[in-house]
Design a protein around this motif. Structure first.
Motif, mmCIF file in Angstrom:
data_model
loop_
_atom_site.group_PDB
_atom_site.id
_atom_site.type_symbol
_atom_site.label_atom_id
_atom_site.label_comp_id
_atom_site.label_asym_id
_atom_site.label_seq_id
_atom_site.Cartn_x
_atom_site.Cartn_y
_atom_site.Cartn_z
ATOM 1 N N LYS A 7 0.773 -1.253 -0.069
ATOM 2 C CA LYS A 7 0.112 -0.107 -0.013
ATOM 3 C C LYS A 7 0.785 1.293 0.079
ATOM 4 C CE LYS A 7 -4.164 2.014 2.204
ATOM 5 N NZ LYS A 7 -5.047 1.759 3.527
ATOM 6 N N LYS A 9 3.952 1.592 -1.222
ATOM 7 C CA LYS A 9 4.580 1.703 -2.554
ATOM 8 C C LYS A 9 3.571 2.387 -3.541
ATOM 9 C CE LYS A 9 8.156 -1.721 -2.718
ATOM 10 N NZ LYS A 9 8.645 -3.022 -3.541
ATOM 11 N N LEU A 10 2.367 2.052 -3.430
ATOM 12 C CA LEU A 10 1.447 2.639 -4.094
ATOM 13 C C LEU A 10 0.977 4.229 -3.686
ATOM 14 C CD1 LEU A 10 -1.117 -0.396 -4.932
ATOM 15 C CD2 LEU A 10 1.037 0.497 -6.118
ATOM 16 N N ASN A 11 1.712 4.791 -2.753
ATOM 17 C CA ASN A 11 1.485 5.946 -2.159
ATOM 18 C C ASN A 11 -0.158 5.851 -1.501
ATOM 19 O OD1 ASN A 11 2.006 8.485 -1.234
ATOM 20 N ND2 ASN A 11 1.397 9.503 -3.164
ATOM 21 N N LEU A 13 -2.683 4.591 -2.761
ATOM 22 C CA LEU A 13 -3.464 4.814 -3.766
ATOM 23 C C LEU A 13 -4.367 3.572 -3.940
ATOM 24 C CD1 LEU A 13 -1.922 6.813 -6.513
ATOM 25 C CD2 LEU A 13 -3.784 7.602 -5.467
ATOM 26 N N PRO A 15 -4.813 -0.067 -6.111
ATOM 27 C CA PRO A 15 -4.254 -0.467 -7.306
ATOM 28 C C PRO A 15 -4.866 0.015 -8.693
ATOM 29 C CG PRO A 15 -4.530 -2.284 -5.756
ATOM 30 C CD PRO A 15 -5.212 -1.125 -5.082
ATOM 31 N N ASN A 17 -6.496 3.241 -9.126
ATOM 32 C CA ASN A 17 -6.098 4.318 -9.331
ATOM 33 C C ASN A 17 -4.562 4.601 -9.751
ATOM 34 O OD1 ASN A 17 -8.736 5.525 -8.792
ATOM 35 N ND2 ASN A 17 -8.280 5.658 -6.814
ATOM 36 N N PHE A 18 -3.760 3.535 -9.045
ATOM 37 C CA PHE A 18 -2.341 3.667 -9.438
ATOM 38 C C PHE A 18 -2.145 3.352 -10.895
ATOM 39 C CE2 PHE A 18 1.806 1.455 -10.158
ATOM 40 C CZ PHE A 18 2.433 2.387 -9.851
ATOM 41 N N ARG A 21 -3.121 5.950 -13.251
ATOM 42 C CA ARG A 21 -2.128 7.125 -13.375
ATOM 43 C C ARG A 21 -0.973 6.502 -14.296
ATOM 44 N NH1 ARG A 21 -1.947 10.310 -7.596
ATOM 45 N NH2 ARG A 21 -4.034 11.037 -7.616
ATOM 46 N N ALA A 22 -0.635 5.338 -14.149
ATOM 47 C CA ALA A 22 0.215 4.562 -15.019
ATOM 48 C C ALA A 22 0.154 4.443 -16.432
ATOM 49 C CB ALA A 22 0.486 3.545 -14.408
ATOM 50 N N PHE A 94 6.445 3.572 -8.180
ATOM 51 C CA PHE A 94 6.105 3.379 -6.852
ATOM 52 C C PHE A 94 6.826 4.397 -6.105
ATOM 53 C CE2 PHE A 94 6.227 -1.648 -7.404
ATOM 54 C CZ PHE A 94 4.967 -1.614 -7.719
ATOM 55 N N TYR A 95 6.363 4.697 -4.994
ATOM 56 C CA TYR A 95 6.946 5.626 -4.109
ATOM 57 C C TYR A 95 8.010 5.046 -3.075
ATOM 58 C CZ TYR A 95 3.393 8.830 -6.255
ATOM 59 O OH TYR A 95 2.844 9.536 -6.908
#
Length: 95
Positions: A7, A9-11, A13, A15, A17-18, A21-22, A94-95
């Protein structure tokens, strides 16, 4: 190819919404299964295709549409340089 995430790594978000954005779009199969695709060209194929698991994205390339009416068989690639490069691109987000 599996890409594992947390969670964090996805900041925080989802999955869904991540992946949006990708550059991925949500699709639903005839059976009602949700997945995500990103086109490589202006046409529908080839395309990157991702199924979301509990803690991973399962990535492959669909080279063409399934050629059997009641089966999901297709020309999919689950590894190789193109898939690895896309996995690295996603991981770099990933963050």
């Amino acid at each position: 190819m599996k890409i594992f995430f947390t969670k964090e790594k996805l900041n925080n978000l989802s999955p869904k919404n991540f992946l949006r954005r990708a550059g991925y779009a949500l699709i639903t199969t005839r059976e009602g299964r949700v997945s995500f695709v990103r086109r490589l060209t202006g046409g529908s194929y080839p395309r990157f295709h991702i199924y979301v698991g509990k803690d991973c994205f399962d990535l492959h390339i669909d080279q063409k549409q399934a050629s059997y009416k009641k089966h999901t068989a297709h020309s999919g690639e689950y590894n190789g340089m193109v898939v690895e490069n896309e996995a690295e691109r996603i991981s770099s987000l990933f963050y």
